[in-house]
Structure formats: C-alpha cells, structure tokens
Design an enzyme around this catalytic site. Sequence first.
Site, PDB file in Angstrom:
ATOM      1  N   ARG A  72      -8.163  10.893  -5.264  1.00 22.98           N
ATOM      2  CA  ARG A  72      -9.248  10.092  -4.702  1.00 22.98           C
ATOM      3  C   ARG A  72     -10.478  10.932  -4.423  1.00 22.98           C
ATOM      4  NH1 ARG A  72     -12.866   7.621  -3.343  1.00 22.98           N
ATOM      5  NH2 ARG A  72     -13.048   5.850  -1.903  1.00 22.98           N
TER       6      ARG A  72
ATOM      7  N   ARG B 100       0.843  -1.203   0.000  1.00 20.65           N
ATOM      8  CA  ARG B 100       0.000   0.000   0.000  1.00 20.65           C
ATOM      9  C   ARG B 100       0.879   1.254   0.000  1.00 20.65           C
ATOM     10  NH1 ARG B 100      -3.444  -0.398   4.733  1.00 20.65           N
ATOM     11  NH2 ARG B 100      -4.206  -2.366   3.900  1.00 20.65           N
TER      12      ARG B 100
ATOM     13  N   ARG C 163      -3.674   6.523   1.094  1.00 16.38           N
ATOM     14  CA  ARG C 163      -4.276   7.737   1.641  1.00 16.38           C
ATOM     15  C   ARG C 163      -3.334   8.554   2.513  1.00 16.38           C
ATOM     16  NH1 ARG C 163      -9.697   5.085   4.003  1.00 16.38           N
ATOM     17  NH2 ARG C 163      -8.208   3.382   4.338  1.00 16.38           N
TER      18      ARG C 163
ATOM     19  N   ASP D 135      -6.906  -3.306  -6.506  1.00 13.32           N
ATOM     20  CA  ASP D 135      -7.445  -3.825  -5.255  1.00 13.32           C
ATOM     21  C   ASP D 135      -7.639  -5.324  -5.402  1.00 13.32           C
ATOM     22  OD1 ASP D 135      -8.717  -2.818  -2.564  1.00 13.32           O
ATOM     23  OD2 ASP D 135     -10.088  -4.348  -3.338  1.00 13.32           O
TER      24      ASP D 135
ATOM     25  N   TYR E  93     -14.477 -12.820   1.687  1.00 15.09           N
ATOM     26  CA  TYR E  93     -15.227 -11.636   1.258  1.00 15.09           C
ATOM     27  C   TYR E  93     -16.538 -12.056   0.595  1.00 15.09           C
ATOM     28  CZ  TYR E  93     -11.850  -7.834   2.001  1.00 15.09           C
ATOM     29  OH  TYR E  93     -11.036  -6.877   2.552  1.00 15.09           O
TER      30      TYR E  93
END
Length: 641
Positions: A336, A323, A327, A372, A449
């Site tokens: 974003r 990552r 962010r 992702d 998931y």
Amino acid sequence: MPESANFQGLRVACFESRKADEMQRMIEKQAGVPFVSPSMREVALEQNPAAVDFAHRLITGGIDVAIFMTGVGFRHLLAQVERHVERERYLNALADIITIARGPKPVVAMKEVNLTPTVKVPEPNTWREVLQTIDAQVPIASQVVGVQEYGKANPSLIAGLEARGAQVINVPVYQYDFPEDSAPLAANIRAIAAGEREVAMFTSAHQVVNLLRMAEKLGLENELRTSFARMAIASVGPTTSEMLRELDLPVDIEPPHPKMGSLIITAAEEAADVIEKKRGGRSPARPRTLNRNEAEKSPWHDSLFMKACRGEPTEVTPVWLMRQAGRYMQEYRQVRGETTFLELCKNPQLCSEIMCTAVRKLGVDAAILFSDLLPILEPMGLDLEFSKGEGPVIHNPVREPADIDRIRELEDVSSLQFVFDAVRQTRLDLPEDLPLIGFAGAPFTLASYTIEGGSSRNYLFTKTLMYRDPGAWRTLMQKLSRSITRYLNAQIAAGCQAVQLFDSWVGCLGPDDYRQYVFPFVREIIAGITPGIPVIHFGTGNPELLPAMAEAGGDVVGVDWRIRLDDAWQRIGHDRAVQGNLDPLTLLASQDYLRAQVQNVLSQAGGRPGHIFNLGHGVLQQTPVENAIALVKMVHDLSAK
C-alpha cells in the site's frame, strides 16, 4: 422432463397478484430467475346500486339465468347484496334459477354457500365456451340474464347473449386497479424496456391491460412493445391470448391446459428457442449458470464454507474475516505504501497477491476478492478519490433530484474489467478447494455515498432526498440495483463461487423505512443473481432490520455484534444460514478473553448446520495479526465435532 428443458437462467417477468409467491417458487424450480410484480388488485365497489337492483329482481322472480364469471366476484357480490337483502332469501332465489359457472373457481365459491351451479363451463373457460354451453344446454331467448362482471364488461359476451334473444343485466362487482404498492410493477416494466428480461408470463387478461396502463403512465409504452418483440411472451390460455392480440402484443407460448403449472413448464421448455428465433438465431443473453454436475465435481463444492452456505453439516465451523487482507498486516502496508488505494484496486496481480498472502497466513476457509465497494461508482459518472486520512470522497455528489439524470446506469460492465481480471487472477492463485467470494455494495450504501459525498453521521442529504422526492430516490436506486446485479453476475462469470452484498450504512434506517425505500431493490438484486450461487446478505447497525433483510433474500444472512447470534438466527429463521458475529474490537483483547468470546458465539450457534464464523464487521487496523491468526485456529479447535 430432460434436465435441459428448463429456463436455463432466463429472467422471467410475471404479473400474478394472488399467487405471486407460488409463481416465484415454480419459476425458480424450472431454473428461471423470477421477477414477480403484482399488477392488479380487485377493488370492491363501495356503492353498488346495480348489485342491489339485481338482488331485488332475483328474489321477485325477475331474473331467469345468472352467469358467474369468477369466484371472487361471486363472494364480493354476496357481501354487497346481504347488506340490503336477507342473505338466505338471496341464496334460495339463486337455487331456484339456472346458474352458470365459468370454470372451477365460481363452482368452489358457490359450494361454500351450499349452492351447485346448474351448468359448468368447460375449459378453457372463455366467453366463447360460455356461449357454446348455453347453445347446447340453456335456451335463453326472451330470458333475463344477469352477468356478474369482473373488472370490466365483456362486450363480446353481452353481444352474443343479446344476439340469442336475451335481455342482459350487467352486475358490476369490482374493478381492477393497480396494486397498492405499484413500485415493483413499475420496476419490472422499466427492466423490460431496458432489455433486462427475456420472458414475460401472463396469467390473466387484466394483467395485460394494467401493464400497458402503467407503461403509458411511465412514458415507456413504445419501449415495452419493442422489447416484447424480442422476448418470449407466454399466455396462460385463450382469454389472455385474445387480450394480448387485441392490444397488438405477441403470443409466443400457450400451454395445453390453462393452468399456472402447465404455463410454467411449457414456457420453460420453449422460451429459449422462441427468443433465439426472434433474435435472428442468436441465443438470449442470460446469467451464467454452472451446470450442476460440473459444480458438484469442482474441488471447492464440498468445502466447509460452501457446505455451510447450503446449510449442510460440517466437521468444524468454517471461518473467514471481513477485511481479512488489510492495514493490520505488514505485507499489505508494504504494498500500500507504493501506490494509491484506487490504483491498487485496479492492479489484478497485486490484488491477488494481497489476498492470497492473507489466506495463507490466517488459514481461513474462504477468500474474498480484494477490492472496494466504490469503484463501481466511477463509470456511473461519479468523481471518486480515496484521500489520505479522509477515506473515500466523491467530488460531484448527487444533492438534487435533477442530479440523478447524470448518473449512468451500468448497462455494460466492461469499464470494470480490472475487477474481473482480479477475480480470475485470484482464482488462479488460490488453492483449488478454497472458495472465492465476490462482493458489491448494496444500493442504499452506494446511494448514501453518492449523495453524501463521503462518510456521514446523520445521513442528512440522503434522507432529505429520500423523504422529499420518493420518485427521484426510486430512480437512483433502480439504476444502482440493476448495475449491481450485472456487476455481481460478471464477478461470478469470472470465477467467484459466492457473493456478498454489503449494506454497511443501512443501520441508520428503521424497519418501516427499510421496507419502503430499500427492500424492493435488494430483493430484485438477489433474485437476479446467477442461479446456484450462494448470496450472503450483510447489513450492520440495526438488528431490527434482520427479519426484513432475510425476507429480501440471501442464502446466508450476515449478523453484526449488536445482537446475540441465537436471537438473530431466531429472527432470520433456521431455514437460512447465518454469518457472524464477533465484535471486531474483541481482537484487541487478550487471547484468553478472545477464546472465551469465540466459545460464546459458537455456543449461541448451538452446533446447528449453516453457521459461518465471522466478525460483525471488518478487521480493524489496530488488530494484532497474531490475534487474527489465533482466532481462526480457535474457531476450528472449539467447534470440532
């Protein structure tokens, strides 16, 4: 042998049981992608009055000739007999009669107890050679002949002996059953039926029988036969070929000598041509393999990262961060803020811009594709949304076994073209000598998931389905694993130099559950990745899984911070590269503390080649960007040789 005379990345199904590991290594050595699934096991008969009767008749002079068909059969028979008859009396009686060994294996077994067969049957050791040898050397008219069976009686041999005037005594020793774990065999059959193998190799006749038995059990016999008509079918020798033909299956390749090594070399030389002819002149579809000379000339080949993946020494320890474009960076937050996360993942230009910015800012030694784990689930039939403040949400999760029927396996990955376009754009925009890593979620994480519908604390729904209906679980994992393999190979074809398999949620499992419910599927994915491309196998949450993860495969095993790096490397094995393993929260501390912890990880690595520095998981949003930049410099400075 010329360099081109190999499997060239063809996917090879093999059904060997005793020497499965050896077959896998030999197939890989010939540039094939091996899928070796044991197809049978020899089950000794617990109650075997026929064997006891044979022994009694032997020691009382009632047997004139004994034919031993297999080495393992000779040993099993001895073990069964000596429970009822004195061992030395039995062996002495064998030494007094004519004994015939069908090939080298029974010869070896007899020598173990100081017996030498009267007659040895020459290659290729079929029942025909047994009869020819008898005709030339052993008159059997009016003789009592004992035949040690293997798996099932050979009616052709018995008929031939009886036609020559012998009285035949059948001596069953063991029967062939499915292996105790038949899941890999079933998975291989499903893959063949789905057109995901190009070559099938058989090393015994009984493998053919069990393969069709399992295919019938799975309801896939017709599909298996259809696929075989388009594949290259290789047989180790005449006995196996005869069984294939008897069961109306093709025999395309047979080596000059009935040996495994000869089989693999011959199949490697001939398979591609066989498939091309069967498919009307079209070359077989197979994973892209980068020519070795081409790879070695590529600017990224001798980069720090690639050398570490290969376990080669480097002047400094390479470092990249999971990552690393996220962010915590202002540039990312600006982009974003103008789009949703899923829309961002589907914009190749923005994906490249974000990653290349992060690479330049941090000074890392490898880039990872900006994407992702979850977009692969959309074309598989799942309604995916990245909700603000909630993270990923699947609105139609799988909760019951019947729900798995609506999950579509990705046989065509073109629905994910935006990912491959992002690979190409990023590869174009990066410095030529900087490797690009592709990635995918591992099957357990994606299955979780899919079943939970989002994040979970206890994986209630996932484990309920897994424990209550192993068949349904297996079906879901097979759909995911085959899809993941195609997805990663497509990323490689688009321009990635390595790939990472993320098992972010697998730490909720214990070692036994991992081996039963996850291991076979991860192993199949890694075995199916384009040859020559490093695979990083990363899981987090439970260091006790590391030995099994290493066994499942991967050139590099990723390690999280819940275990010391030196202890982890010991568990994994020093023949493998490792990646890790700084706690991501360390980046929120002072730079003095950060430097000390970087030194601690490097000290645990001990300067051993094959260490790639990384965090134990992804960079957190709260991380000061200046600390991430400092971390990369610290790794380079402190590890300089």
